[in-house]
Design an enzyme around this catalytic site. Structure first.
Site, mmCIF file in Angstrom:
data_model
loop_
_atom_site.group_PDB
_atom_site.id
_atom_site.type_symbol
_atom_site.label_atom_id
_atom_site.label_comp_id
_atom_site.label_asym_id
_atom_site.label_seq_id
_atom_site.Cartn_x
_atom_site.Cartn_y
_atom_site.Cartn_z
ATOM 1 N N TYR A 32 24.019 -0.756 -45.198
ATOM 2 C CA TYR A 32 24.164 -0.935 -43.761
ATOM 3 C C TYR A 32 22.756 -0.974 -43.159
ATOM 4 O O TYR A 32 22.383 -0.201 -42.284
ATOM 5 C CB TYR A 32 25.030 0.167 -43.129
ATOM 6 C CG TYR A 32 25.803 -0.360 -41.939
ATOM 7 C CD1 TYR A 32 26.839 -1.260 -42.105
ATOM 8 C CD2 TYR A 32 25.455 0.016 -40.655
ATOM 9 C CE1 TYR A 32 27.518 -1.780 -41.017
ATOM 10 C CE2 TYR A 32 26.133 -0.496 -39.554
ATOM 11 C CZ TYR A 32 27.164 -1.391 -39.746
ATOM 12 O OH TYR A 32 27.834 -1.903 -38.663
ATOM 13 N N HIS A 37 15.046 0.365 -42.714
ATOM 14 C CA HIS A 37 15.041 -0.055 -44.123
ATOM 15 C C HIS A 37 14.115 -1.254 -44.309
ATOM 16 O O HIS A 37 13.388 -1.347 -45.302
ATOM 17 C CB HIS A 37 16.453 -0.463 -44.566
ATOM 18 C CG HIS A 37 17.478 0.624 -44.484
ATOM 19 N ND1 HIS A 37 18.501 0.612 -43.560
ATOM 20 C CD2 HIS A 37 17.669 1.741 -45.226
ATOM 21 C CE1 HIS A 37 19.277 1.667 -43.734
ATOM 22 N NE2 HIS A 37 18.795 2.381 -44.733
ATOM 23 N N GLN A 149 10.087 8.671 -43.506
ATOM 24 C CA GLN A 149 9.781 9.992 -42.946
ATOM 25 C C GLN A 149 10.962 10.530 -42.135
ATOM 26 O O GLN A 149 11.094 11.727 -41.936
ATOM 27 C CB GLN A 149 8.517 9.877 -42.075
ATOM 28 C CG GLN A 149 8.093 11.151 -41.370
ATOM 29 C CD GLN A 149 7.779 12.269 -42.338
ATOM 30 O OE1 GLN A 149 7.358 12.032 -43.473
ATOM 31 N NE2 GLN A 149 7.991 13.500 -41.904
ATOM 32 N N SER A 186 19.327 4.630 -37.589
ATOM 33 C CA SER A 186 20.138 5.232 -38.652
ATOM 34 C C SER A 186 21.414 4.421 -38.798
ATOM 35 O O SER A 186 21.972 3.945 -37.800
ATOM 36 C CB SER A 186 20.489 6.671 -38.265
ATOM 37 O OG SER A 186 21.545 7.146 -39.088
ATOM 38 N N SER A 187 21.876 4.281 -40.031
ATOM 39 C CA SER A 187 23.157 3.586 -40.240
ATOM 40 C C SER A 187 24.260 4.316 -39.485
ATOM 41 O O SER A 187 25.237 3.701 -39.062
ATOM 42 C CB SER A 187 23.489 3.539 -41.728
ATOM 43 O OG SER A 187 22.412 2.983 -42.445
HETATM 44 P P1 AMP Z 1 19.634 5.580 -46.158
HETATM 45 O O1 AMP Z 1 20.188 4.226 -46.399
HETATM 46 O O2 AMP Z 1 19.949 6.116 -44.788
HETATM 47 O O3 AMP Z 1 19.904 6.549 -47.282
HETATM 48 O O4 AMP Z 1 18.051 5.401 -46.131
HETATM 49 C C1 AMP Z 1 17.368 4.761 -47.168
HETATM 50 C C2 AMP Z 1 15.892 4.931 -46.939
HETATM 51 O O5 AMP Z 1 15.539 4.374 -45.673
HETATM 52 C C3 AMP Z 1 15.467 6.405 -46.907
HETATM 53 O O6 AMP Z 1 14.216 6.546 -47.554
HETATM 54 C C4 AMP Z 1 15.367 6.684 -45.438
HETATM 55 O O7 AMP Z 1 14.454 7.716 -45.118
HETATM 56 C C5 AMP Z 1 14.858 5.348 -44.923
HETATM 57 N N1 AMP Z 1 15.148 5.219 -43.498
HETATM 58 C C6 AMP Z 1 16.357 5.357 -42.900
HETATM 59 N N2 AMP Z 1 16.228 5.237 -41.561
HETATM 60 C C7 AMP Z 1 14.914 5.022 -41.308
HETATM 61 C C8 AMP Z 1 14.144 4.832 -40.128
HETATM 62 N N3 AMP Z 1 14.688 4.830 -38.910
HETATM 63 N N4 AMP Z 1 12.807 4.637 -40.257
HETATM 64 C C9 AMP Z 1 12.225 4.641 -41.491
HETATM 65 N N5 AMP Z 1 12.903 4.824 -42.643
HETATM 66 C C10 AMP Z 1 14.217 5.016 -42.560
#
Ligand code: AMP
Length: 282
Positions: A32, A37, A149, A186-187
């Protein structure tokens, strides 16, 4: 871009892609995909010969009452974003491929680092994260792996794991990407109602205001934490999980702001759990 659905195909594709000593950058995600990402993917693309992105909603990092089943998924949209950002290998494994029947091996980072903050309200979460990231690191064997981060505790735990288990790779930490109103991307933001979405940026605003207070000389963690709690409590149906002011490496609580400090919060707005943080250096 090659789309790969299992680990056998992945190993074969990587063997080819790596030929001639090419470097591999890896971005693990739960899909998502959004601009947060994309920033990680762009960096992996720029700093390596081959960019690999995985999309896997990892069941072992969700608690029994969490949002595993509801977690947003859109493979077509994810593929389009990956293509637009020059990904070479898109890895979409199935649950049975990574956790076949009889799977029993887990990786645990011990100590307060996984028991504070999100570890307190999400027992087992970091064990799931450490386990899946270990498996993905073994499968992809990247030169560099990119993390946001935004998930600051995840970063601290994985940096410790990489050091303790002698993974031969570099963890690259990328800044949090935000919406124009400050809300960390955020997703899970998709779960917010229109009204909740208008109020959610107060989380980031509270953190930014705390940073201002520190710039003006405030050093007492309790004063800063109270200020943040009061600001966030003005969001309708907000339930604060934690407001933490901690050493950015060990995540142990600070009484006074000194050195590099992490101010991290987790808040439930209705049923949506959001996290955010800033790093401050004095
Ligand atoms: P997720 O798909 O939410 O598990 O995130 C995958 C990667 O993307 C992880 O390393 C998260 O920290 C990073 N990530 C998610 N949201 C953000 C954001 N708003 N800014 C930077 N990195 C992000």
């Amino acid at each position: 871009m090659q789309v790969i659905e299992n680990k056998v195909q992945l190993r074969a594709a990587l063997k080819q892609a790596r030929a001639g000593g090419k470097s591999v950058g890896f971005v693990p995600t739960m899909g998502y995909l959004h601009d947060g990402h994309a920033a990680l993917i762009d960096r992996a693309r720029n700093e390596n010969d081959v960019a690999v992105v995985s999309v896997f909603v990892n069941p072992t990092q969700f608690g029994p009452n969490e949002d595993l089943a509801a977690y947003p998924r859109d493979a077509e949209r994810d593929l389009a974003l990956m293509r637009a950002h020059g990904v070479d290998l898109a890895f979409f494994p199935g649950v049975e491929d990574l956790y076949p029947p009889g799977y029993t091996t887990y990786v645990t980072v011990e100590g307060p680092m996984t028991q504070t903050l999100c570890g307190r309200s999400r027992p087992g979460h970091f064990r799931g994260v450490a386990t899946i990231v270990t498996k993905l690191f073994h499968l992809v064997a990247p030169d560099r792996a990119y993390f946001g981060q935004k998930d600051c505790q995840q970063v601290a735990v994985l940096q410790r794991m990489v050091r303790d288990l002698d993974f031969d790779l570099q963890i690259v930490v990328c800044p949090t990407v935000r919406e124009v109103d400050g809300l960390a991307m955020s997703s899970r933001n998709v779960y917010l109602s229109a009204e909740q979405r208008t109020q959610a940026p107060r989380i980031a605003q509270a953190l930014f205001e705390a940073r201002e207070m520190i710039a003006k000389g405030e050093r007492r963690a309790t004063v800063l934490a109270e200020y943040i709690k009061k600001s966030i409590a003005t969001i309708d149906s907000a339930a604060i999980d934690y407001v933490s002011i901690a050493d950015s490496q060990t995540l142990s609580d600070c009484e006074m702001i000194s050195g590099e400090v992490l101010i991290a919060v987790a808040v439930k707005i209705g049923r949506t759990r959001l996290i955010d943080n800033i790093r401050v250096e004095v």
